[in-house]
Write an enzyme that holds these catalytic residues in place. Structure first.
Site, PDB file in Angstrom:
ATOM      1  N   HIS A  63      -1.654  -4.857 -12.674  1.00 19.68           N
ATOM      2  CA  HIS A  63      -1.150  -4.662 -14.041  1.00 19.68           C
ATOM      3  C   HIS A  63      -2.013  -5.374 -15.078  1.00 19.68           C
ATOM      4  O   HIS A  63      -2.253  -4.847 -16.165  1.00 19.68           O
ATOM      5  CB  HIS A  63       0.305  -5.166 -14.153  1.00 19.68           C
ATOM      6  CG  HIS A  63       1.265  -4.350 -13.339  1.00 19.68           C
ATOM      7  ND1 HIS A  63       2.516  -4.776 -12.981  1.00 19.68           N
ATOM      8  CD2 HIS A  63       1.142  -3.100 -12.813  1.00 19.68           C
ATOM      9  CE1 HIS A  63       3.121  -3.840 -12.261  1.00 19.68           C
ATOM     10  NE2 HIS A  63       2.304  -2.818 -12.152  1.00 19.68           N
ATOM     11  N   ARG A  91       4.098   0.165  12.989  1.00 18.00           N
ATOM     12  CA  ARG A  91       3.738  -1.142  12.428  1.00 18.00           C
ATOM     13  C   ARG A  91       3.850  -1.070  10.901  1.00 18.00           C
ATOM     14  O   ARG A  91       3.120  -0.313  10.259  1.00 18.00           O
ATOM     15  CB  ARG A  91       2.306  -1.527  12.838  1.00 18.00           C
ATOM     16  CG  ARG A  91       1.901  -2.846  12.253  1.00 18.00           C
ATOM     17  CD  ARG A  91       0.510  -3.337  12.656  1.00 18.00           C
ATOM     18  NE  ARG A  91       0.247  -4.552  11.889  1.00 18.00           N
ATOM     19  CZ  ARG A  91      -0.842  -4.809  11.194  1.00 18.00           C
ATOM     20  NH1 ARG A  91      -1.861  -3.962  11.187  1.00 18.00           N
ATOM     21  NH2 ARG A  91      -0.951  -5.915  10.497  1.00 18.00           N
ATOM     22  N   ASP A 102       2.550   0.770  -7.959  1.00 21.15           N
ATOM     23  CA  ASP A 102       3.912   0.829  -8.527  1.00 21.15           C
ATOM     24  C   ASP A 102       4.785   1.853  -7.806  1.00 21.15           C
ATOM     25  O   ASP A 102       5.974   1.624  -7.588  1.00 21.15           O
ATOM     26  CB  ASP A 102       3.867   1.203 -10.019  1.00 21.15           C
ATOM     27  CG  ASP A 102       3.368   0.046 -10.882  1.00 21.15           C
ATOM     28  OD1 ASP A 102       3.001  -1.010 -10.315  1.00 21.15           O
ATOM     29  OD2 ASP A 102       3.344   0.207 -12.114  1.00 21.15           O
ATOM     30  N   GLN A 110       0.799  -1.220   0.000  1.00 21.82           N
ATOM     31  CA  GLN A 110       0.000   0.000   0.000  1.00 21.82           C
ATOM     32  C   GLN A 110       0.837   1.279   0.000  1.00 21.82           C
ATOM     33  O   GLN A 110       0.340   2.335  -0.379  1.00 21.82           O
ATOM     34  CB  GLN A 110      -0.941   0.002   1.209  1.00 21.82           C
ATOM     35  CG  GLN A 110      -1.986  -1.103   1.117  1.00 21.82           C
ATOM     36  CD  GLN A 110      -2.916  -1.136   2.305  1.00 21.82           C
ATOM     37  OE1 GLN A 110      -2.582  -1.689   3.344  1.00 21.82           O
ATOM     38  NE2 GLN A 110      -4.079  -0.538   2.179  1.00 21.82           N
ATOM     39  N   GLU A 124      -4.985  -2.195  14.207  1.00 23.00           N
ATOM     40  CA  GLU A 124      -5.545  -1.250  13.232  1.00 23.00           C
ATOM     41  C   GLU A 124      -6.903  -0.768  13.710  1.00 23.00           C
ATOM     42  O   GLU A 124      -7.703  -1.551  14.226  1.00 23.00           O
ATOM     43  CB  GLU A 124      -5.771  -1.899  11.853  1.00 23.00           C
ATOM     44  CG  GLU A 124      -4.573  -1.965  10.963  1.00 23.00           C
ATOM     45  CD  GLU A 124      -4.886  -2.607   9.618  1.00 23.00           C
ATOM     46  OE1 GLU A 124      -5.981  -2.361   9.062  1.00 23.00           O
ATOM     47  OE2 GLU A 124      -4.028  -3.357   9.126  1.00 23.00           O
ATOM     48  N   ASN A 171      -1.549 -10.685   8.597  1.00 23.50           N
ATOM     49  CA  ASN A 171      -2.557  -9.649   8.757  1.00 23.50           C
ATOM     50  C   ASN A 171      -3.885 -10.113   8.168  1.00 23.50           C
ATOM     51  O   ASN A 171      -3.969 -10.416   6.970  1.00 23.50           O
ATOM     52  CB  ASN A 171      -2.137  -8.366   8.033  1.00 23.50           C
ATOM     53  CG  ASN A 171      -3.196  -7.277   8.169  1.00 23.50           C
ATOM     54  OD1 ASN A 171      -3.383  -6.722   9.248  1.00 23.50           O
ATOM     55  ND2 ASN A 171      -3.929  -7.002   7.090  1.00 23.50           N
ATOM     56  N   GLU A 172      -4.911 -10.197   9.000  1.00 20.87           N
ATOM     57  CA  GLU A 172      -6.293 -10.433   8.564  1.00 20.87           C
ATOM     58  C   GLU A 172      -6.467 -11.611   7.607  1.00 20.87           C
ATOM     59  O   GLU A 172      -6.906 -11.423   6.461  1.00 20.87           O
ATOM     60  CB  GLU A 172      -6.858  -9.173   7.901  1.00 20.87           C
ATOM     61  CG  GLU A 172      -6.875  -7.955   8.785  1.00 20.87           C
ATOM     62  CD  GLU A 172      -7.722  -6.820   8.204  1.00 20.87           C
ATOM     63  OE1 GLU A 172      -8.139  -6.911   7.038  1.00 20.87           O
ATOM     64  OE2 GLU A 172      -7.976  -5.857   8.941  1.00 20.87           O
ATOM     65  N   TYR A 225     -12.876  -2.028  12.741  1.00 21.55           N
ATOM     66  CA  TYR A 225     -13.320  -0.762  12.171  1.00 21.55           C
ATOM     67  C   TYR A 225     -14.803  -0.469  12.398  1.00 21.55           C
ATOM     68  O   TYR A 225     -15.185   0.664  12.579  1.00 21.55           O
ATOM     69  CB  TYR A 225     -13.072  -0.735  10.647  1.00 21.55           C
ATOM     70  CG  TYR A 225     -11.617  -0.649  10.262  1.00 21.55           C
ATOM     71  CD1 TYR A 225     -10.827  -1.789  10.141  1.00 21.55           C
ATOM     72  CD2 TYR A 225     -11.015   0.582  10.016  1.00 21.55           C
ATOM     73  CE1 TYR A 225      -9.490  -1.704   9.788  1.00 21.55           C
ATOM     74  CE2 TYR A 225      -9.674   0.675   9.661  1.00 21.55           C
ATOM     75  CZ  TYR A 225      -8.908  -0.470   9.548  1.00 21.55           C
ATOM     76  OH  TYR A 225      -7.587  -0.385   9.205  1.00 21.55           O
ATOM     77  N   ASN A 240      -7.632  -6.085  14.542  1.00 19.74           N
ATOM     78  CA  ASN A 240      -8.020  -4.978  13.662  1.00 19.74           C
ATOM     79  C   ASN A 240      -9.534  -4.840  13.734  1.00 19.74           C
ATOM     80  O   ASN A 240     -10.255  -5.821  13.545  1.00 19.74           O
ATOM     81  CB  ASN A 240      -7.653  -5.268  12.197  1.00 19.74           C
ATOM     82  CG  ASN A 240      -6.160  -5.158  11.937  1.00 19.74           C
ATOM     83  OD1 ASN A 240      -5.376  -4.907  12.847  1.00 19.74           O
ATOM     84  ND2 ASN A 240      -5.771  -5.357  10.679  1.00 19.74           N
ATOM     85  N   HIS A 258       1.317  -9.125   4.722  1.00 19.44           N
ATOM     86  CA  HIS A 258       0.144  -8.261   4.594  1.00 19.44           C
ATOM     87  C   HIS A 258      -0.319  -8.334   3.139  1.00 19.44           C
ATOM     88  O   HIS A 258      -0.270  -7.354   2.403  1.00 19.44           O
ATOM     89  CB  HIS A 258       0.471  -6.837   5.030  1.00 19.44           C
ATOM     90  CG  HIS A 258      -0.720  -5.998   5.386  1.00 19.44           C
ATOM     91  ND1 HIS A 258      -0.866  -5.346   6.594  1.00 19.44           N
ATOM     92  CD2 HIS A 258      -1.842  -5.705   4.692  1.00 19.44           C
ATOM     93  CE1 HIS A 258      -2.013  -4.676   6.615  1.00 19.44           C
ATOM     94  NE2 HIS A 258      -2.626  -4.873   5.452  1.00 19.44           N
TER      95      HIS A 258
HETATM   96  C1  GAL Z   1      -7.631  -3.496   6.685  1.00 20.64           C
HETATM   97  C2  GAL Z   1      -6.301  -3.761   6.027  1.00 20.64           C
HETATM   98  C3  GAL Z   1      -5.547  -2.524   5.676  1.00 20.64           C
HETATM   99  C4  GAL Z   1      -6.410  -1.368   5.211  1.00 20.64           C
HETATM  100  C5  GAL Z   1      -7.651  -1.215   6.074  1.00 20.64           C
HETATM  101  C6  GAL Z   1      -8.654  -0.174   5.590  1.00 20.64           C
HETATM  102  O1  GAL Z   1      -8.496  -4.550   6.432  1.00 20.64           O
HETATM  103  O2  GAL Z   1      -5.492  -4.548   6.861  1.00 20.64           O
HETATM  104  O3  GAL Z   1      -4.562  -2.891   4.744  1.00 20.64           O
HETATM  105  O4  GAL Z   1      -6.644  -1.420   3.885  1.00 20.64           O
HETATM  106  O5  GAL Z   1      -8.322  -2.420   6.189  1.00 20.64           O
HETATM  107  O6  GAL Z   1      -9.535  -0.714   4.666  1.00 20.64           O
END
Ligand code: GAL
Length: 497
Positions: A54, A92, A67, A34, A393, A181-182, A326, A324, A137
């Site tokens: 690509h 991290r 890129d 990312q 996260e 990761n996830e 959200y 993580n 990741h």
């Molecule tokens: C998580 C992921 C991150 C980031 C974040 C926001 O799932 O680990 O790379 O993209 O979501 O969408």
């Protein structure tokens, strides 16, 4: 009466009054694909995100790719100054597997990959910032995809070889490791719903094979560290799992069950084998998939089985619980006959949605539901015997505003719920990581959704960085160890909350 009021006031706790415990650690996060760019620099091999962006740009919302991204491949050293001035305890970041091992296997190491991460790690340490490193990741080396990717069990051994290279080269300085990761997201996205590289659409099969390899790989990498490196290097190894909070859509028993089944089959899927007393997949998951598989005419369950030795190897294979989180959904059972079998979501058998009156970020899935965070933390405490949780996260997306009041509102409200989980619920939470340090390549959404506390100008060849208002608010939280709604950094307009 007056005394009664004083008493009521004294007994009422306000989240604003809580402070973070003295040893609580704060950080920010990024991930190699990312932010790094340098996709073919100095010996790096191709990974599945290079190939997907690509070859199939139409799958990326703005047809962009990583890129160049934030060009941290060339800017790691100067970025450390922005981390330092923010005041984080740790950073991290993730290693790009194909920058270290260009074809994925450990017989060929790319010296420039070792150099790049050595310089980053040394610079962090020189500035008093701990490296908190993720091994994987999502950017699998393409040659490993060509032998089937994660559904191929052999990839577990190749991951352990890669982990061995990382411990050997960086373990003298990196003391905090995350294997994956996830996994629920990259297995589901990669091999079931096509929403992440390699973007295969599956049918309730590859997704479980992927997860099975990942859990075996995690267990083996943990045991490798334990037997070969822990005594001399003295670090710790964990994993990062993700989940929404799944709130029952009503008090009806079937809705309560729907919430529980959903979290068990999305999150318990990985957490139960590692963190429960018994190990192995959650029983509800084993039963449901076996039953569905049988009605679908399969001779055995689509969910693979662990051997007793594997259950033991994986059980307890984590020194902390990386989480993580959200957002939140409400769940109810899928009406009979709905869903296309075989598939992961038909196996789960629930429908989850967000309430229309919840605030949504620039990402359509990201509803702002701070109370769900606290409920999840309490659920983890009760389900897995109060493990040490590090929030690896948490964050909010918008379109890149510098006066990012909605992100500040998100951080303040989520951190207040975290403080309540610590002080009122007794949850054992030792750290928090804001996603993200920089605006970056947001997978299939390209550069259209911004999560950074720092704005990156992607039209500028130099990828200039500008700290947003949230950068200074987070800095103030780190310095004062509390949430302060009234804090407005110099030269920014006050937010209306
Ligand atoms: C998580 C992921 C991150 C980031 C974040 C926001 O799932 O680990 O790379 O993209 O979501 O969408």
């Amino acid at each position: 009466m007056k005394w009664l009021l004083v008493l009521i006031y004294a007994c009422t706790s306000y989240a604003e009054d809580y402070v973070f415990p003295p040893n609580f650690q704060f950080g920010v996060a990024t991930a190699s694909y990312q932010v790094e760019g340098g996709w073919n620099a100095s010996g790096k091999g191709e990974n599945i995100w290079d190939v997907l962006t690509h070859n199939r740009p139409e799958l990326i919302y703005d047809q962009s790719n990583g890129d160049i991204a934030c060009d941290t491949y060339n800017k790691a050293i100067t970025d450390v100054q922005l981390l330092k001035s923010l005041g984080v305890d740790f950073y991290r970041f993730s290693f790009s597997w194909s920058r270290i091992l260009p074809v994925g296997t450990s017989n060929k190491i790319n010296p420039d990959g070792i150099r790049y991460y050595n310089e980053l790690i040394d610079e962090l340490l020189k500035n008093g910032i701990k490296p908190f490193a993720t091994m994987f990741h999502w950017d699998l080396p393409q040659p490993l995809q060509e032998i089937g990717g994660w559904p191929n069990p052999v990839v577990a051994d190749l991951f352990v070889d890669y982990a061995n290279v990382l411990f050997e080269h960086f373990g003298d300085r990196v003391k905090d490791w995350i294997t994956f990761n996830e996994p629920a997201v990259f297995c589901g996205g990669g091999y079931e719903d096509g929403s992440k590289a390699p973007a295969y659409k599956g049918n309730g099969f590859g997704v479980y094979l992927c997860a099975h390899t990942v859990l075996r790989a995690h267990g083996k990498a943990y045991r490798l560290y334990e037997s070969k490196y822990k005594a001399s290097q003295g670090g710790r190894v964990g994993i990062t799992l993700d989940t929404y909070w799944f709130e029952p859509s009503s008090d009806k028993p079937e809705d309560i069950e729907a919430g529980e089944i959903t979290i068990q089959m999305n999150f318990g899927w990985f957490a139960h084998p590692i963190y429960s007393k018994e190990g192995d997949y959650p029983s509800v998951m084993k039963e449901r998939i076996a039953e569905k598989s049988s009605t679908e005419g399969f001779p055995r369950s689509r969910l693979p089985e662990f051997t007793p030795e594997e259950i033991e190897e994986i059980r307890g294979s984590s020194d902390f619980f990386g989480l993580n989180h959200y957002t939140t959904n409400k769940c109810t059972p899928l009406p009979a006959g709905w869903g296309i079998p075989p598939s992961q979501w038909t196996d789960i058998g629930t429908m989850c949605y967000y309430e229309t009156n919840w605030e949504i970020g620039a990402s359509s899935w990201l509803a702002v539901v701070p109370w769900g965070f606290r409920k999840l933390l309490v659920w983890i405490k009760n389900e897995y015997n109060n493990p040490e949780v590090i929030i690896t996260e948490n964050g909010f997306s918008d379109k890149g505003e510098l006066n990012d009041c909605r992100r500040i509102n998100y951080y303040n409200t989520y951190l207040e719920e975290l403080l309540k989980a610590i002080h009122e619920d007794g949850c054992n939470i030792s750290g928090y990581t804001a996603w993200s340090f920089l605006d970056n390549f947001e997978w299939m959404r390209g550069f259209t959704e911004k999560f950074g506390v720092i704005y990156v100008d992607f039209d500028d060849p130099d990828r200039s960085r500008t700290p947003k208002m949230s950068y200074y608010v987070y800095k103030n939280i780190l310095a004062t160890k509390r949430v302060d709604w009234k804090f407005t950094p110099d030269s920014f307009n006050e937010c209306e909350f």
